[in-house]
Design a protein around this motif. Structure first.
Motif, PDB file in Angstrom:
ATOM      1  N   ALA A  17       0.828  -1.202   0.000  1.00 61.56           N
ATOM      2  CA  ALA A  17       0.000   0.000   0.000  1.00 61.56           C
ATOM      3  C   ALA A  17       0.868   1.259   0.000  1.00 61.56           C
ATOM      4  O   ALA A  17       0.450   2.321  -0.488  1.00 61.56           O
ATOM      5  CB  ALA A  17      -0.921   0.005   1.215  1.00 61.56           C
ATOM      6  N   VAL A  18       2.065   1.161   0.546  1.00 65.69           N
ATOM      7  CA  VAL A  18       2.993   2.294   0.537  1.00 65.69           C
ATOM      8  C   VAL A  18       3.273   2.741  -0.896  1.00 65.69           C
ATOM      9  O   VAL A  18       3.320   3.944  -1.201  1.00 65.69           O
ATOM     10  CB  VAL A  18       4.305   1.914   1.256  1.00 65.69           C
ATOM     11  CG1 VAL A  18       5.401   2.946   1.012  1.00 65.69           C
ATOM     12  CG2 VAL A  18       4.063   1.747   2.753  1.00 65.69           C
ATOM     13  N   MET A  19       3.453   1.775  -1.800  1.00 62.97           N
ATOM     14  CA  MET A  19       3.700   2.110  -3.201  1.00 62.97           C
ATOM     15  C   MET A  19       2.423   2.569  -3.899  1.00 62.97           C
ATOM     16  O   MET A  19       2.418   3.541  -4.663  1.00 62.97           O
ATOM     17  CB  MET A  19       4.285   0.895  -3.938  1.00 62.97           C
ATOM     18  CG  MET A  19       5.637   0.435  -3.432  1.00 62.97           C
ATOM     19  SD  MET A  19       6.900   1.716  -3.618  1.00 62.97           S
ATOM     20  CE  MET A  19       7.396   1.949  -1.917  1.00 62.97           C
TER      21      MET A  19
ATOM     22  N   ALA B 137      -0.425   3.771   6.318  1.00 58.65           N
ATOM     23  CA  ALA B 137       0.165   2.440   6.476  1.00 58.65           C
ATOM     24  C   ALA B 137       0.070   1.926   7.908  1.00 58.65           C
ATOM     25  O   ALA B 137       0.157   0.712   8.145  1.00 58.65           O
ATOM     26  CB  ALA B 137       1.625   2.461   6.029  1.00 58.65           C
ATOM     27  N   LEU B 138      -0.094   2.827   8.852  1.00 55.89           N
ATOM     28  CA  LEU B 138      -0.207   2.403  10.248  1.00 55.89           C
ATOM     29  C   LEU B 138      -1.450   1.554  10.502  1.00 55.89           C
ATOM     30  O   LEU B 138      -1.584   0.955  11.575  1.00 55.89           O
ATOM     31  CB  LEU B 138      -0.216   3.635  11.167  1.00 55.89           C
ATOM     32  CG  LEU B 138       1.118   4.370  11.294  1.00 55.89           C
ATOM     33  CD1 LEU B 138       0.940   5.683  12.032  1.00 55.89           C
ATOM     34  CD2 LEU B 138       2.164   3.498  11.988  1.00 55.89           C
ATOM     35  N   GLU B 139      -2.340   1.468   9.528  1.00 54.91           N
ATOM     36  CA  GLU B 139      -3.494   0.563   9.616  1.00 54.91           C
ATOM     37  C   GLU B 139      -3.047  -0.892   9.687  1.00 54.91           C
ATOM     38  O   GLU B 139      -3.745  -1.737  10.236  1.00 54.91           O
ATOM     39  CB  GLU B 139      -4.394   0.767   8.392  1.00 54.91           C
ATOM     40  CG  GLU B 139      -5.507  -0.256   8.237  1.00 54.91           C
ATOM     41  CD  GLU B 139      -6.236  -0.140   6.917  1.00 54.91           C
ATOM     42  OE1 GLU B 139      -7.159  -0.936   6.684  1.00 54.91           O
ATOM     43  OE2 GLU B 139      -5.884   0.733   6.095  1.00 54.91           O
TER      44      GLU B 139
ATOM     45  N   GLU C  67       4.576  11.580   5.006  1.00 55.50           N
ATOM     46  CA  GLU C  67       3.785  11.437   6.231  1.00 55.50           C
ATOM     47  C   GLU C  67       2.359  10.968   5.934  1.00 55.50           C
ATOM     48  O   GLU C  67       1.785  10.196   6.707  1.00 55.50           O
ATOM     49  CB  GLU C  67       3.760  12.769   6.985  1.00 55.50           C
ATOM     50  CG  GLU C  67       2.999  12.742   8.308  1.00 55.50           C
ATOM     51  CD  GLU C  67       3.640  11.848   9.368  1.00 55.50           C
ATOM     52  OE1 GLU C  67       2.944  11.514  10.351  1.00 55.50           O
ATOM     53  OE2 GLU C  67       4.841  11.485   9.200  1.00 55.50           O
ATOM     54  N   ARG C  68       1.782  11.456   4.842  1.00 49.74           N
ATOM     55  CA  ARG C  68       0.433  11.015   4.480  1.00 49.74           C
ATOM     56  C   ARG C  68       0.379   9.498   4.317  1.00 49.74           C
ATOM     57  O   ARG C  68      -0.525   8.823   4.834  1.00 49.74           O
ATOM     58  CB  ARG C  68       0.020  11.696   3.164  1.00 49.74           C
ATOM     59  CG  ARG C  68      -1.272  11.148   2.537  1.00 49.74           C
ATOM     60  CD  ARG C  68      -1.531  11.829   1.193  1.00 49.74           C
ATOM     61  NE  ARG C  68      -0.444  11.606   0.250  1.00 49.74           N
ATOM     62  CZ  ARG C  68      -0.350  10.523  -0.533  1.00 49.74           C
ATOM     63  NH1 ARG C  68      -1.264   9.564  -0.467  1.00 49.74           N
ATOM     64  NH2 ARG C  68       0.657  10.393  -1.377  1.00 49.74           N
TER      65      ARG C  68
ATOM     66  N   ASN D 250       4.650  -2.740  13.456  1.00 48.73           N
ATOM     67  CA  ASN D 250       5.765  -3.469  14.070  1.00 48.73           C
ATOM     68  C   ASN D 250       7.100  -2.988  13.509  1.00 48.73           C
ATOM     69  O   ASN D 250       8.082  -2.835  14.245  1.00 48.73           O
ATOM     70  CB  ASN D 250       5.610  -4.965  13.838  1.00 48.73           C
ATOM     71  CG  ASN D 250       4.438  -5.554  14.597  1.00 48.73           C
ATOM     72  OD1 ASN D 250       3.965  -4.980  15.577  1.00 48.73           O
ATOM     73  ND2 ASN D 250       3.958  -6.706  14.153  1.00 48.73           N
ATOM     74  N   ALA D 251       7.126  -2.767  12.188  1.00 52.37           N
ATOM     75  CA  ALA D 251       8.361  -2.282  11.567  1.00 52.37           C
ATOM     76  C   ALA D 251       8.716  -0.885  12.077  1.00 52.37           C
ATOM     77  O   ALA D 251       9.886  -0.578  12.342  1.00 52.37           O
ATOM     78  CB  ALA D 251       8.208  -2.272  10.048  1.00 52.37           C
ATOM     79  N   ASP D 252       7.702  -0.057  12.228  1.00 52.49           N
ATOM     80  CA  ASP D 252       7.921   1.294  12.734  1.00 52.49           C
ATOM     81  C   ASP D 252       8.467   1.258  14.160  1.00 52.49           C
ATOM     82  O   ASP D 252       9.438   1.942  14.504  1.00 52.49           O
ATOM     83  CB  ASP D 252       6.606   2.071  12.672  1.00 52.49           C
ATOM     84  CG  ASP D 252       6.777   3.547  13.003  1.00 52.49           C
ATOM     85  OD1 ASP D 252       7.850   4.105  12.686  1.00 52.49           O
ATOM     86  OD2 ASP D 252       5.849   4.131  13.577  1.00 52.49           O
TER      87      ASP D 252
END
Length: 470
Positions: free
Chosen positions: A269-271, A319-321, A313-314, A327-329
């Motif tokens: 989803a980041v991409m 992605a925090l969903e 940041e958007r 976990n990676a963060d």
């Protein structure tokens, strides 16, 4: 090594109508479906705790025409989903299997939700590469581990027998190809034999077998394997020994976004929300919207076999969903910079190359033209400071080729005839991703595991019912 012992009248220590090998999502769903259609089964799992490849995924199951889609105003159909699958794989998949999976997909997801309490909802906000509709169904945490927990609870509530630490080492078949039972081995080396009237192979593919990977997936032979270590190709080897038809053994699901050194999956989803990947030279090297599976080999081909996911940041907030991303963060994989200059210094990337990369993206967004890789950029999705970055590599997740099956999940011989009582689904069976790494459409793995698993359980139960009646 997985072997076939040709049946010579051996007596088995126990007997059940249906044996299912593998307690990942495929095997568990097959057992639930078999029970619904009146067949008792035992599920045999080599590990102490059933996890399988499912637990390492995000647990997304694509389905077309579900009520979950309707509730969100998404119009979809099995025909449209089938077109998406075949377009991605170059029309290399068996049309009958594609049709069977797409037509059954919504019903299976709704059945698991209604009859077994799996808390599905529709994943919204973006389209995965190749999908023309939002059709990913997932549990709230967006993890395969949570999906597995729900399925294990359902199996326990249904009273289905599940034996762990029970590694199947032999199939017993006669010279006609009918399976009569299996031999399993316990951790202490002791062995037990179980007779059966039908067998479902739900034990995934061969991604953990380095010899088979080198033979069938040469471009990924050096890739990190981010799948279940138990995927040693047992089903493939059993089928090969029995004369089964093997198809699309070069098909696989890779992933071009595994955080390093943390080895945590970073959602694509980041991409799809606007992020890009650059190599250590600060340059983009592929169309990030082409598909995350084929991106694995492209990342591995870069200097050092690594890339940087760059986003803002958007995208970070969206992605925090995903629990894997959180976990990676938390683990420190996500790095933050106030400017391109700071990011170039912090990541040891050439500043001028990075500036050129971002300038090109902005120019393309303004012109509406596609870049040399075929990707278009939306002005609303342009990346702005503060920027975020994650170091990633390409990895092999699971294989997509295997035993050829028909639309009833029956394993086929090389002459096209079906074995009398042998079924396969999930990674054990030929999937719908074509013959290489570029045909994988997001969710194809769990589509085959869950939906074909349900078909296998249903059809095995129906066959047992017919034979009992006769």
């Amino acid at each position: 090594m997985a072997i076939v012992a040709f049946h010579d009248g051996q007596e088995f220590e126990a007997h059940v109508p249906l044996v299912i090998i593998g307690a990942g999502a495929c095997g568990l769903v097959a057992a639930l479906a078999a029970r619904q259609y009146g067949a008792d089964s035992v599920v045999l799992e080599r590990d102490a705790l059933p996890r399988g490849s499912t637990s390492m995924s995000q647990g997304f199951i694509p389905a077309a025409g579900s009520r979950f889609q309707a509730e969100k105003g998404v119009e979809d159909s099995p025909e449209l989903m089938g077109q998406d699958i075949q377009h991605k794989n170059g029309h290399q998949a068996d049309p009958a299997i594609v049709r069977a999976l797409t037509e059954a997909s919504a019903g299976v997801v709704e059945w698991l939700a209604d009859a077994h309490g799996v808390p599905f909802d529709l994943v919204e906000g973006f389209l995965y590469p190749g999908h023309s509709r939002m059709r990913m169904h997932a549990t709230p945490r967006r993890t395969g581990e949570e999906l597995m927990g729900s399925l294990l609870n359902a199996v326990e509530a249904a009273g289905i027998d599940l034996l762990t630490e029970a590694r199947v080492v032999e199939l017993h078949a006669d010279d006609t190809g009918r399976v009569h039972g299996v031999t399993l081995e316990r951790p202490d080396g002791s062995r037990e034999s179980i007779g059966c009237d039908a067998l479902i192979l739900a034990c995934n593919g061969y991604g953990g077998n380095t010899e088979l990977v080198a033979r069938h997936l040469p471009t990924l032979k050096g890739a990190l394997y981010f799948g279940h270590e138990g995927n040693q190709g047992d089903a493939l080897l059993w089928g090969e020994a029995m004369g089964a038809s093997l198809k699309d053994l070069g098909a696989c699901q890779g992933h071009g976004s595994l955080a390093m050194p943390h080895q945590t999956l970073i959602t694509w989803a980041v991409m799809m929300r606007g992020g890009v990947q650059v190599n250590t030279e600060g340059r983009r090297f592929a169309n990030e919207h082409g598909g995350y599976s084929e991106q694995a080999a492209k990342v591995l081909a870069q200097p050092g076999g690594i890339a940087w996911n760059l986003f803002d940041e958007r995208i970070h907030q969206a992605a925090l969903e995903f629990e894997d991303y959180r976990n990676a963060d938390t683990a420190g994989a996500v790095r933050t910079f106030d400017s391109l200059e700071a990011m170039a210094t912090g990541l040891a990337l050439p500043l001028e190359a990075l500036r050129e990369t971002f300038a090109e993206m902005h120019a393309l967004a303004e012109s509406g033209e596609a870049d040399g890789f075929g990707r278009s950029f939306n002005a609303a999705d342009q990346l702005v400071a503060p920027f975020h970055a994650i170091k990633v590599t390409g990895a092999l997740f699971h294989t997509q080729g295997g035993l050829e099956v028909d639309a009833q999940a029956r394993v086929l011989r090389q002459n096209g005839a079906a074995f009398a009582n042998l079924f396969a689904a999930g990674g054990a069976a030929r999937g719908v991703s074509g013959s290489g790494d570029s045909g994988y459409l997001s969710g194809n793995g769990l589509l085959s595991a869950v939906v074909l698993g349900a078909i296998a359980g249903r059809e095995a139960a129906r066959q047992l019912g017919r034979e009992s009646a006769a």
